[in-house]
Design a protein around this motif. Structure first.
Motif, PDB file in Angstrom:
ATOM      1  N   TRP A  34      24.571 -15.386 -22.259  1.00  8.96           N
ATOM      2  CA  TRP A  34      24.158 -15.530 -23.653  1.00  8.96           C
ATOM      3  C   TRP A  34      23.243 -14.404 -24.123  1.00  8.96           C
ATOM      4  O   TRP A  34      23.058 -14.229 -25.322  1.00  8.96           O
ATOM      5  CB  TRP A  34      23.515 -16.897 -23.887  1.00  8.96           C
ATOM      6  N   LEU A  35      22.685 -13.622 -23.196  1.00  3.65           N
ATOM      7  CA  LEU A  35      21.857 -12.483 -23.597  1.00  3.65           C
ATOM      8  C   LEU A  35      22.702 -11.298 -24.079  1.00  3.65           C
ATOM      9  O   LEU A  35      22.234 -10.468 -24.831  1.00  3.65           O
ATOM     10  CB  LEU A  35      20.966 -12.026 -22.445  1.00  3.65           C
ATOM     11  N   ARG A  36      23.934 -11.235 -23.563  1.00  4.91           N
ATOM     12  CA  ARG A  36      24.872 -10.160 -23.914  1.00  4.91           C
ATOM     13  C   ARG A  36      24.302  -8.785 -23.528  1.00  4.91           C
ATOM     14  O   ARG A  36      23.233  -8.680 -22.973  1.00  4.91           O
ATOM     15  CB  ARG A  36      25.225 -10.192 -25.384  1.00  4.91           C
ATOM     16  N   ARG A  37      25.033  -7.752 -23.835  1.00  6.99           N
ATOM     17  CA  ARG A  37      24.624  -6.364 -23.570  1.00  6.99           C
ATOM     18  C   ARG A  37      24.079  -6.162 -22.154  1.00  6.99           C
ATOM     19  O   ARG A  37      23.016  -5.556 -21.967  1.00  6.99           O
ATOM     20  CB  ARG A  37      23.622  -5.891 -24.604  1.00  6.99           C
ATOM     21  N   GLU A  38      24.825  -6.678 -21.185  1.00  5.51           N
ATOM     22  CA  GLU A  38      24.385  -6.616 -19.797  1.00  5.51           C
ATOM     23  C   GLU A  38      24.136  -5.182 -19.341  1.00  5.51           C
ATOM     24  O   GLU A  38      23.151  -4.903 -18.664  1.00  5.51           O
ATOM     25  CB  GLU A  38      25.420  -7.275 -18.871  1.00  5.51           C
ATOM     26  N   ARG A  39      25.021  -4.273 -19.709  1.00  5.81           N
ATOM     27  CA  ARG A  39      24.868  -2.866 -19.285  1.00  5.81           C
ATOM     28  C   ARG A  39      23.572  -2.269 -19.813  1.00  5.81           C
ATOM     29  O   ARG A  39      22.828  -1.617 -19.078  1.00  5.81           O
ATOM     30  CB  ARG A  39      26.053  -2.032 -19.749  1.00  5.81           C
ATOM     31  N   LEU A  40      23.295  -2.491 -21.072  1.00 11.42           N
ATOM     32  CA  LEU A  40      22.074  -1.967 -21.683  1.00 11.42           C
ATOM     33  C   LEU A  40      20.833  -2.593 -21.046  1.00 11.42           C
ATOM     34  O   LEU A  40      19.877  -1.885 -20.718  1.00 11.42           O
ATOM     35  CB  LEU A  40      22.078  -2.223 -23.190  1.00 11.42           C
ATOM     36  N   LEU A  41      20.849  -3.898 -20.856  1.00 10.06           N
ATOM     37  CA  LEU A  41      19.702  -4.575 -20.257  1.00 10.06           C
ATOM     38  C   LEU A  41      19.446  -4.106 -18.823  1.00 10.06           C
ATOM     39  O   LEU A  41      18.296  -3.888 -18.431  1.00 10.06           O
ATOM     40  CB  LEU A  41      19.904  -6.091 -20.282  1.00 10.06           C
ATOM     41  N   VAL A  42      20.512  -3.922 -18.052  1.00 10.12           N
ATOM     42  CA  VAL A  42      20.344  -3.470 -16.669  1.00 10.12           C
ATOM     43  C   VAL A  42      19.780  -2.050 -16.647  1.00 10.12           C
ATOM     44  O   VAL A  42      18.864  -1.748 -15.886  1.00 10.12           O
ATOM     45  CB  VAL A  42      21.677  -3.576 -15.893  1.00 10.12           C
ATOM     46  N   ALA A  43      20.291  -1.179 -17.496  1.00 14.70           N
ATOM     47  CA  ALA A  43      19.785   0.194 -17.538  1.00 14.70           C
ATOM     48  C   ALA A  43      18.331   0.231 -18.025  1.00 14.70           C
ATOM     49  O   ALA A  43      17.486   0.931 -17.441  1.00 14.70           O
ATOM     50  CB  ALA A  43      20.675   1.058 -18.437  1.00 14.70           C
ATOM     51  N   ALA A  44      18.039  -0.537 -19.059  1.00 17.44           N
ATOM     52  CA  ALA A  44      16.681  -0.538 -19.614  1.00 17.44           C
ATOM     53  C   ALA A  44      15.667  -1.109 -18.619  1.00 17.44           C
ATOM     54  O   ALA A  44      14.584  -0.542 -18.442  1.00 17.44           O
ATOM     55  CB  ALA A  44      16.636  -1.337 -20.919  1.00 17.44           C
ATOM     56  N   THR A  45      16.026  -2.202 -17.958  1.00 14.66           N
ATOM     57  CA  THR A  45      15.081  -2.781 -17.004  1.00 14.66           C
ATOM     58  C   THR A  45      14.950  -1.903 -15.761  1.00 14.66           C
ATOM     59  O   THR A  45      13.863  -1.809 -15.189  1.00 14.66           O
ATOM     60  CB  THR A  45      15.470  -4.221 -16.607  1.00 14.66           C
ATOM     61  N   GLY A  46      16.031  -1.252 -15.372  1.00 11.49           N
ATOM     62  CA  GLY A  46      15.941  -0.333 -14.233  1.00 11.49           C
ATOM     63  C   GLY A  46      15.005   0.823 -14.521  1.00 11.49           C
ATOM     64  O   GLY A  46      14.124   1.151 -13.711  1.00 11.49           O
ATOM     65  N   ALA A  47      15.162   1.425 -15.687  1.00 12.72           N
ATOM     66  CA  ALA A  47      14.284   2.536 -16.063  1.00 12.72           C
ATOM     67  C   ALA A  47      12.837   2.058 -16.196  1.00 12.72           C
ATOM     68  O   ALA A  47      11.904   2.750 -15.756  1.00 12.72           O
ATOM     69  CB  ALA A  47      14.771   3.153 -17.376  1.00 12.72           C
ATOM     70  N   THR A  48      12.654   0.876 -16.778  1.00 11.34           N
ATOM     71  CA  THR A  48      11.308   0.328 -16.935  1.00 11.34           C
ATOM     72  C   THR A  48      10.656   0.072 -15.584  1.00 11.34           C
ATOM     73  O   THR A  48       9.465   0.365 -15.400  1.00 11.34           O
ATOM     74  CB  THR A  48      11.346  -0.970 -17.772  1.00 11.34           C
ATOM     75  N   GLU A  49      11.414  -0.442 -14.636  1.00  8.98           N
ATOM     76  CA  GLU A  49      10.857  -0.693 -13.305  1.00  8.98           C
ATOM     77  C   GLU A  49      10.403   0.601 -12.635  1.00  8.98           C
ATOM     78  O   GLU A  49       9.363   0.626 -11.985  1.00  8.98           O
ATOM     79  CB  GLU A  49      11.869  -1.415 -12.414  1.00  8.98           C
ATOM     80  N   VAL A  50      11.167   1.672 -12.807  1.00 10.18           N
ATOM     81  CA  VAL A  50      10.774   2.963 -12.221  1.00 10.18           C
ATOM     82  C   VAL A  50       9.473   3.446 -12.859  1.00 10.18           C
ATOM     83  O   VAL A  50       8.545   3.882 -12.166  1.00 10.18           O
ATOM     84  CB  VAL A  50      11.902   4.012 -12.378  1.00 10.18           C
ATOM     85  N   VAL A  51       9.384   3.355 -14.178  1.00  9.92           N
ATOM     86  CA  VAL A  51       8.171   3.794 -14.883  1.00  9.92           C
ATOM     87  C   VAL A  51       6.970   2.934 -14.485  1.00  9.92           C
ATOM     88  O   VAL A  51       5.889   3.458 -14.177  1.00  9.92           O
ATOM     89  CB  VAL A  51       8.382   3.767 -16.415  1.00  9.92           C
TER      90      VAL A  51
END
Length: 123
Positions: A34-51
């Motif tokens: 239901w959150l949709r945009r799985e690709r965007l969320l995975v990329a955004a959270t991955g980058a955020t975790e690195v930062v």
């Protein structure tokens, strides 16, 4: 001991963030439909975790990084609560069964406690 916990958290976050890009299919599977945009969320959270991992690693930004880590990991509870809601005992994967979903939730709470402890020790 506090520095070891902080460095370990920083490495954990950075490695997990990089893994979002190396194994995106696994992380997309964790995103509630239901959150949709799985690709965007995975990329955004991955980058955020690195930062955030970088913030935790550097002593002068550790306080902000620890609290950012706690907030970020708390946001992941949505995924774990959703997994618990959808869990069924007959599912083939352990993480899709009730015991596995509860384990995900509990482990995530421990990660939040870890991040809070790092933030408090940096204050």
């Amino acid at each position: 001991m506090h520095a070891i916990a902080a460095v370990a958290l920083a490495v954990f976050l950075a490695v997990t963030g990089v893994m979002h890009f190396l194994l995106p299919g696994y992380f997309r599977m964790l995103v509630p439909a239901w959150l949709r945009r799985e690709r965007l969320l995975v990329a955004a959270t991955g980058a955020t975790e690195v930062v955030v991992g970088g913030l935790v690693l550097v002593p002068w930004s550790r306080l902000a990084g620890g609290w950012a880590a706690a907030i970020l990991i708390t946001c992941y509870q949505v995924s774990h609560v959703d997994a618990l809601r959808r869990a069924r005992p007959d599912r083939p994967r352990l993480l899709e069964r009730p015991a596995g979903a509860v384990a995900r939730l509990v482990v995530n709470v421990l990660y939040i406690a870890w991040a809070v402890a790092v933030a408090r020790s940096a204050a």
